[in-house]
Structures are given as structure tokens and as C-alpha cells.
Design a protein around this motif. Sequence first.
Motif, PDB file in Angstrom:
ATOM      1  N   ALA A   1       0.822  -1.211   0.000  1.00  0.00           N
ATOM      2  CA  ALA A   1       0.000   0.000   0.000  1.00  0.00           C
ATOM      3  C   ALA A   1       0.857   1.262   0.000  1.00  0.00           C
ATOM      4  O   ALA A   1       0.455   2.288  -0.557  1.00  0.00           O
ATOM      5  N   MET A   2       2.043   1.213   0.602  1.00  0.00           N
ATOM      6  CA  MET A   2       2.901   2.386   0.735  1.00  0.00           C
ATOM      7  C   MET A   2       3.914   2.530  -0.397  1.00  0.00           C
ATOM      8  O   MET A   2       4.778   3.412  -0.348  1.00  0.00           O
ATOM      9  N   LEU A   3       3.816   1.704  -1.416  1.00  0.00           N
ATOM     10  CA  LEU A   3       4.774   1.797  -2.526  1.00  0.00           C
ATOM     11  C   LEU A   3       4.590   3.091  -3.315  1.00  0.00           C
ATOM     12  O   LEU A   3       3.467   3.543  -3.555  1.00  0.00           O
ATOM     13  N   ASP A   4       5.714   3.665  -3.729  1.00  0.00           N
ATOM     14  CA  ASP A   4       5.732   4.786  -4.658  1.00  0.00           C
ATOM     15  C   ASP A   4       6.304   4.311  -5.992  1.00  0.00           C
ATOM     16  O   ASP A   4       6.959   3.261  -6.061  1.00  0.00           O
ATOM     17  N   ILE A   5       6.087   5.103  -7.034  1.00  0.00           N
ATOM     18  CA  ILE A   5       6.627   4.749  -8.351  1.00  0.00           C
ATOM     19  C   ILE A   5       8.146   4.619  -8.288  1.00  0.00           C
ATOM     20  O   ILE A   5       8.735   3.732  -8.898  1.00  0.00           O
ATOM     21  N   THR A   6       8.770   5.506  -7.536  1.00  0.00           N
ATOM     22  CA  THR A   6      10.233   5.524  -7.467  1.00  0.00           C
ATOM     23  C   THR A   6      10.809   4.363  -6.669  1.00  0.00           C
ATOM     24  O   THR A   6      12.036   4.247  -6.562  1.00  0.00           O
ATOM     25  N   ASP A   7       9.962   3.509  -6.106  1.00  0.00           N
ATOM     26  CA  ASP A   7      10.462   2.361  -5.350  1.00  0.00           C
ATOM     27  C   ASP A   7      10.878   1.205  -6.254  1.00  0.00           C
ATOM     28  O   ASP A   7      11.359   0.184  -5.758  1.00  0.00           O
ATOM     29  N   PHE A   8      10.704   1.371  -7.568  1.00  0.00           N
ATOM     30  CA  PHE A   8      11.137   0.337  -8.512  1.00  0.00           C
ATOM     31  C   PHE A   8      12.307   0.871  -9.333  1.00  0.00           C
ATOM     32  O   PHE A   8      12.324   2.042  -9.732  1.00  0.00           O
ATOM     33  N   CYS A   9      13.266   0.003  -9.587  1.00  0.00           N
ATOM     34  CA  CYS A   9      14.432   0.405 -10.382  1.00  0.00           C
ATOM     35  C   CYS A   9      14.993  -0.812 -11.120  1.00  0.00           C
ATOM     36  O   CYS A   9      14.569  -1.945 -10.903  1.00  0.00           O
ATOM     37  N   ARG A  10      15.963  -0.554 -11.975  1.00  0.00           N
ATOM     38  CA  ARG A  10      16.581  -1.615 -12.758  1.00  0.00           C
ATOM     39  C   ARG A  10      17.485  -2.487 -11.894  1.00  0.00           C
ATOM     40  O   ARG A  10      18.077  -2.014 -10.929  1.00  0.00           O
ATOM     41  N   ASN A  11      17.598  -3.735 -12.307  1.00  0.00           N
ATOM     42  CA  ASN A  11      18.579  -4.651 -11.740  1.00  0.00           C
ATOM     43  C   ASN A  11      19.609  -4.928 -12.833  1.00  0.00           C
ATOM     44  O   ASN A  11      19.288  -5.537 -13.856  1.00  0.00           O
ATOM     45  N   SER A  12      20.840  -4.462 -12.631  1.00  0.00           N
ATOM     46  CA  SER A  12      21.860  -4.578 -13.672  1.00  0.00           C
ATOM     47  C   SER A  12      22.166  -6.023 -14.035  1.00  0.00           C
ATOM     48  O   SER A  12      22.687  -6.309 -15.108  1.00  0.00           O
ATOM     49  N   GLU A  13      21.821  -6.948 -13.123  1.00  0.00           N
ATOM     50  CA  GLU A  13      22.072  -8.367 -13.375  1.00  0.00           C
ATOM     51  C   GLU A  13      20.879  -9.074 -14.000  1.00  0.00           C
ATOM     52  O   GLU A  13      20.950 -10.273 -14.285  1.00  0.00           O
TER      53      GLU A  13
END
Length: 366
Positions: A203-215
Motif C-alpha cells: 500500500a505504501m509503494l511509490d513509483i520511485t520504489d522500482f528500479c533496474r537490476n543490472s544483473e
Amino acid sequence: MEAGDGPPFSALSLVPVSVSQLHPQDAAWEAMLSGWAAQMRSRGLSPATIEPRLGSVRRFMLFTGEYPWQWSSADLDEWSTDLLQGRRVSKSTLRTYHGGLRLFCDYLVDPRYGWAERCLDLFGTHPVQVCHEWNTLPHVIDQEARPGVRPLTRDEIQALFDHADNQVELARRSGRKGWLAAWRAATWLKIIYAFGLRRREVAMLDITDFCRNSEASEFAEFGICQVRYGKAMRGSPPRRRSVLAVWPWSSMVLAEYLEHVRPGYPGADGPALWPTERGGRVSVDYLTRRFATWRDDLGLSPELHPHCLRHSYVTHLVEDGWDPFFVQQQVGHRWGSTTGLYTGVSGDFKNRTLRTALDRLMGENT
């Protein structure tokens, strides 16, 4: 009431000798509660922890009709019996009540706070610890969840996903505005399972809480989920952790939602991943109610709740052969034994494990 007659949160600071109380019993009772609450706040405990503890103490006082300096262990025996047999509270709930009452009595009998001496001066008696090993419920097993609370099978997970998606299609065909909310709900259902999240965490997730995983570039912008509101421990701030995406479909679900659904909400300019029609953030209660509707529509057990998706995540990863320590890190458990409690490994997995072990032993003996 004058401050400075004693150390903070003590009897002398809260019920000073220099003040004559019109109703000394009520004044002492309220001072005890406020002093204990202040002590808990000084330890960094949140209101969500403090208020239920105060509530359990107040309930005990109402049951006995006596003040803390008049309580006895027999009062606790009667209260516990009434709760278990009369009101039929669960044993885990009663254990929580016992814990709060025990901590309150610990505060009162601690000589550093002086309540024993102050009560002797005022009332001729003093508080005692009424909770002991013979009249409180012990915590003897690791897992006390109801037997009906279990991981969902893969077929049940798929049925939930399909049903949630069907609700979106039905709303869109009827031209109802609710199709956005239905799609949003279907997405967070999948994300809870895809990342093994708790309700508050998702419920508390923001858009910026997701990012790329270089692996793992195949997950694009959604390879890592940064959980910022993990379960707090003993008054600490919410714990953080990084959860790696493990199923490719999760990134497609998120990308589709962000492109087609989220821009339709007034709060789309804000950070919340799940904005509401009023620009706020979807609540935990909303998630729980929506899940219950889908569950009931499918005829699943009423004991199942959204947290079962987290149990399912752990179980299915273990079944698929993921390293147990990796799974433990993903869900944010300090101890592997805690992760083990979440695991409802299927009979097929046990049989495969047994077959592998037997084949290895047979090979060693030939």
C-alpha cells in the motif's frame, strides 16, 4: 500538579506530595496510565503498539472494578476464564492482553518509579505483579495461525488473477468508471504475490520504489522493489529491504498499469503507486476487503486473507528450487526458521526431494 518531585514518569512526578488530590484514587490511576504511556513513547514505541496495551489494561480494570494497587492474581484468573469461555477470544489475543498487563505491572512495581511507596502513603497498600507463569498463556509453538490459514495453490493463485482480470473486462464493457479501480486492484493483487509483500508494504509503494537490476535486464525498470515500510521491530523505524523480481510477468503487469491505468487518477502527479479517486493512497483495509470479495466469489475458505499470498510466494519459490537463504532475504526475515513457518511445501515437492535422496543413496550402495 507540580513537576520535579521525582524522576520522569515516576509516582512523585505524576502524583506529587505537595498537591492534595480531590479524588486521589482516580488521579493515581490516570497518572499510572499516562506515566506508562510516556515510558513506552520514550522507548520509541509507536501509537499502534501503545494504544492496544493501554486498552488491555483498561479492560482489566473495568472487569475487576478495582484499582491496580488492589489487583490480585485471582482477578487475572477470573478475567482470563471469562475471556476464553464467555467471550471466546482466541488464545493468541488473550496472550496479547496478558503481555500488556504484565508490562504495566512491571512498570508499577519497578522501584525506580516509586509507585509502591506512593500507593502505601495514599492507600495503605501497593501494586503487585499479578501475571506469572501459572496464570498466563505460554508461547509454546512457533506458529499459532489458524489451521485454515495456508498458502494458496498455484491453481488458486491463477483463479484469483483470472477472476480479478474478468472484473476489469466486465466493468469496461458496461462502460462503468470503476474499471480503473478494478484494474488497479488486479495489479496490486499480482504485485503482492510477485514480490512477497505484506499489505502495508504494498500500500505504501511509490513509483520511485522500482528500479533496474543490472544483473537482470529482462525486468527493465522493475527489476528491484525497494520496500521502505517493512515490519518494525521493538519501536524501531520501518525496516527497509530490496526485493528482486523473479517472475518476468511482474514487469509486464506493472508497465501496463502505469501506462494505461494510473494516469487516469487525480493523484497521478503524486508519488503513490496506487492513487485513489480523491488523490490519496489506497488503504490496507481496502486491499483486505477487495481480496475478501474475490475469495468469496471463488468459494475459497473465508480464513484466507491477503497475507496468504506472501505465504504462497515463499512456498512456490522453495518448491521451484530457489535457495532458502535467498527466499529469506527476499521476504525480510531475520531468521530462516521464520521463513520456514511460511512454507507450506506441497506433497509433490516432498516426493521429488525424497526421490532425489533415495536415488543418491541407492547410487552410493551400488
